[in-house]
Structures are given as C-alpha cells and as structure tokens.
Design an enzyme around this catalytic site. Structure first.
Site, PDB file in Angstrom:
ATOM      1  N   ASP A  24      30.039  82.047  25.585  1.00 28.20           N
ATOM      2  CA  ASP A  24      29.343  82.059  26.889  1.00 28.20           C
ATOM      3  C   ASP A  24      27.951  81.430  26.904  1.00 28.20           C
ATOM      4  O   ASP A  24      27.032  81.937  27.586  1.00 28.20           O
ATOM      5  CB  ASP A  24      29.254  83.500  27.433  1.00 28.20           C
ATOM      6  N   GLU A  72      32.471  82.843  30.632  1.00 29.35           N
ATOM      7  CA  GLU A  72      32.797  83.931  31.559  1.00 29.35           C
ATOM      8  C   GLU A  72      32.722  83.387  32.981  1.00 29.35           C
ATOM      9  O   GLU A  72      31.740  82.722  33.341  1.00 29.35           O
ATOM     10  CB  GLU A  72      31.809  85.100  31.404  1.00 29.35           C
ATOM     11  N   LYS A 129      37.307  83.108  30.605  1.00 35.01           N
ATOM     12  CA  LYS A 129      37.621  84.544  30.580  1.00 35.01           C
ATOM     13  C   LYS A 129      37.007  85.227  31.800  1.00 35.01           C
ATOM     14  O   LYS A 129      35.864  84.950  32.161  1.00 35.01           O
ATOM     15  CB  LYS A 129      37.092  85.164  29.276  1.00 35.01           C
ATOM     16  N   LYS A 132      34.277  90.557  29.980  1.00 38.05           N
ATOM     17  CA  LYS A 132      33.253  90.467  28.937  1.00 38.05           C
ATOM     18  C   LYS A 132      33.881  90.089  27.605  1.00 38.05           C
ATOM     19  O   LYS A 132      33.386  89.240  26.880  1.00 38.05           O
ATOM     20  CB  LYS A 132      32.485  91.798  28.819  1.00 38.05           C
ATOM     21  N   VAL A 157      26.003  84.524  23.751  1.00 38.77           N
ATOM     22  CA  VAL A 157      25.202  85.398  24.605  1.00 38.77           C
ATOM     23  C   VAL A 157      26.157  86.182  25.509  1.00 38.77           C
ATOM     24  O   VAL A 157      27.225  85.691  25.851  1.00 38.77           O
ATOM     25  CB  VAL A 157      24.197  84.580  25.445  1.00 38.77           C
ATOM     26  N   THR A 158      25.743  87.405  25.909  1.00 34.73           N
ATOM     27  CA  THR A 158      24.612  88.116  25.381  1.00 34.73           C
ATOM     28  C   THR A 158      25.092  89.074  24.286  1.00 34.73           C
ATOM     29  O   THR A 158      26.246  89.526  24.311  1.00 34.73           O
ATOM     30  CB  THR A 158      23.887  88.929  26.499  1.00 34.73           C
ATOM     31  N   CYS A 162      28.883  90.413  26.025  1.00 36.04           N
ATOM     32  CA  CYS A 162      30.102  89.661  25.712  1.00 36.04           C
ATOM     33  C   CYS A 162      30.310  89.456  24.219  1.00 36.04           C
ATOM     34  O   CYS A 162      31.451  89.426  23.745  1.00 36.04           O
ATOM     35  CB  CYS A 162      30.098  88.342  26.473  1.00 36.04           C
ATOM     36  N   GLN A 202      28.095 101.817   8.973  1.00 39.74           N
ATOM     37  CA  GLN A 202      29.270 102.496   8.411  1.00 39.74           C
ATOM     38  C   GLN A 202      30.158 101.536   7.614  1.00 39.74           C
ATOM     39  O   GLN A 202      31.382 101.528   7.762  1.00 39.74           O
ATOM     40  CB  GLN A 202      30.082 103.162   9.521  1.00 39.74           C
TER      41      GLN A 202
END
Ligand code: C5J
Length: 234
Positions: A24, A72, A129, A132, A157-158, A162, A202
């Site tokens: 994007d 997007e 798309k 997002k 971005v961002t 997204c 994690q």
C-alpha cells in the site's frame, strides 16, 4: 541460503522461494491530500520509509527476488465498500469522495496508485485489496503458491494497520515474514514501535523484525554482489 540478522533470531531464506511484499505505498496514504491526511494524520513518517524501501526494492530486483505490490481501494461504484468502512471516523471526506488526488481510495484514481519511488515494473503483480489484510478477498495466496513462495520480506504502510493485518494473515497461512522496521511507516510513532514489538514477541509470534541494511547485507552475501558491504544500493 541467505541469513539476516533479525529479532527474535536470525531469519533464513532462499531468495528463490522468497517474495518482497510492498504493501500500500499509495499516494492516498503517503502524500498530503489523500485518505491518510483526510483522517487527520501527518503523513511525513510514511515518507521516511520510502528511501530505504526503494533501496530494498532495487536490491531485490537485482537479485531476482520475486516482487509483489498491493493497493488498498475500492471499485468506482463502491460495491465492495462496506457501509461501516465508508462512514467510520465520521469525516467530512471519506472513501469514494473527491479529494485533491481524485476520489479517495478508488481504483483508477491518481491517489489510489503507487508512488513513483517504488512503482511496480513489468513482471511484478499488483494485488488490489478491499480490506486491510492483503490476503482477504484477493488472489495473493494463489499467486504466492504458484510461485512456490514460503517466505516474505515486508515493506509498506501503515505498520499497525495493513502491514500488521497482512503479517498476521500470512502467519496463519504458514508463511514466515520478515518485517523491515525502517521500510514500514505509521502516522503514530508509538504504534510503530509497539506494532514491531508485537510481531517479534514470544519467540516471533507473528514473524521477524529486521532492517534494510541487515537485510541487504544478508541478500548480498547469498547472491553475490559487487557492491561493498555497507554501501547504499542505488
Ligand atoms: C489504512 C493501510 N491505514 N494501508 N490502510 O487505512 O494501512
């Protein structure tokens, strides 16, 4: 096999089965006058991600890494725009309305297209798309599978919207994703920091985080390059 210093640990990839995913980088998000600014944001942090992303794009093209871009946006009749997305934010100007670069986030409009700095070239698919995440309601997964891609290097971005949504979708589909911290941008510095922390927490719950220099050093070491280590590519 290429090896990139990253967090939470080294990211290993075969350039033949890895894609550079450019998410994007559209005028509507990056430049003043687009959707990002219509929502009340300062777009300058997104502009900062462009030079390193441009260098990574050039290095990947030279190394023969598959490159794929996303945008997007919505159909001109807005038939794929959920009413909830249209009215969210209660802005005076929303998706589909006319802005300084044409109708906001509408396919075919100037603002919807990708900025010149990282514009796609022949052979680089562009996935349009409506959401997002880049996997939702698109053929991105099919294209990656046809190409035998299992690993993704991510710019765009961002960061917390997204990019994050797409990395989560990729993770659930079995892809390993390396996000380049200086090649992704957010309107909010705090969200940028936390979004990257979340990806690598994690033991890499969603993926890996590296940066453009470390990625290009790993790529150069794997594919060979006349460019001395540390020198800017491009
Ligand atoms: C947003 C995106 N922020 N590409 N879209 O609405 O992150």
């Amino acid at each position: 096999m290429a090896r990139v210093e990253a967090e939470p640990y080294e990211f290993e990839f075969d350039p033949q089965t890895t894609a550079l995913l450019m998410i994007d980088f559209q005028r509507d998000f990056v430049y003043p006058g687009g959707f990002g600014e219509a929502l009340g944001n300062d777009t300058s942090p997104l502009l900062d991600a462009l030079p390193p992303a441009e260098r990574v794009l050039k290095a990947c093209r030279e190394a023969g890494v598959f490159v794929i871009h996303t945008r997007e946006g919505h159909r001109p009749d807005l038939s794929d725009l959920p009413p909830a997305k249209k009215i969210r934010g209660r802005g005076a100007t929303t998706i589909g309305d006319v802005g300084p670069m044409g109708r906001i986030l509408v396919r075919g409009e100037l603002g919807h297209d990708i900025v010149e700095e990282v514009y796609p070239i022949d052979g680089e698919p562009v996935v349009d798309k409506p959401g997002k995440g880049a996997f939702y309601a698109t053929d991105l997964d099919a294209i990656l599978k046809m190409k035998g891609i299992s690993k993704l290097v991510v710019c765009g971005v961002t960061t917390e919207v997204c990019v994050h949504t797409t990395v989560r979708e990729a993770n659930d589909r079995g892809y390993d994703a390396l996000v380049l911290s200086d090649c992704v941008g957010s309107y909010f510095p705090e969200f940028q920091r936390v979004a990257l922390e979340m990806i690598k927490a994690q033991g890499g719950i969603f993926g890996w985080v590296g940066d453009s220099e470390r990625f290009m050093a790993g790529l150069r070491a794997a594919v060979g390059d006349a460019t001395p280590a540390g020198a800017a590519v491009g």
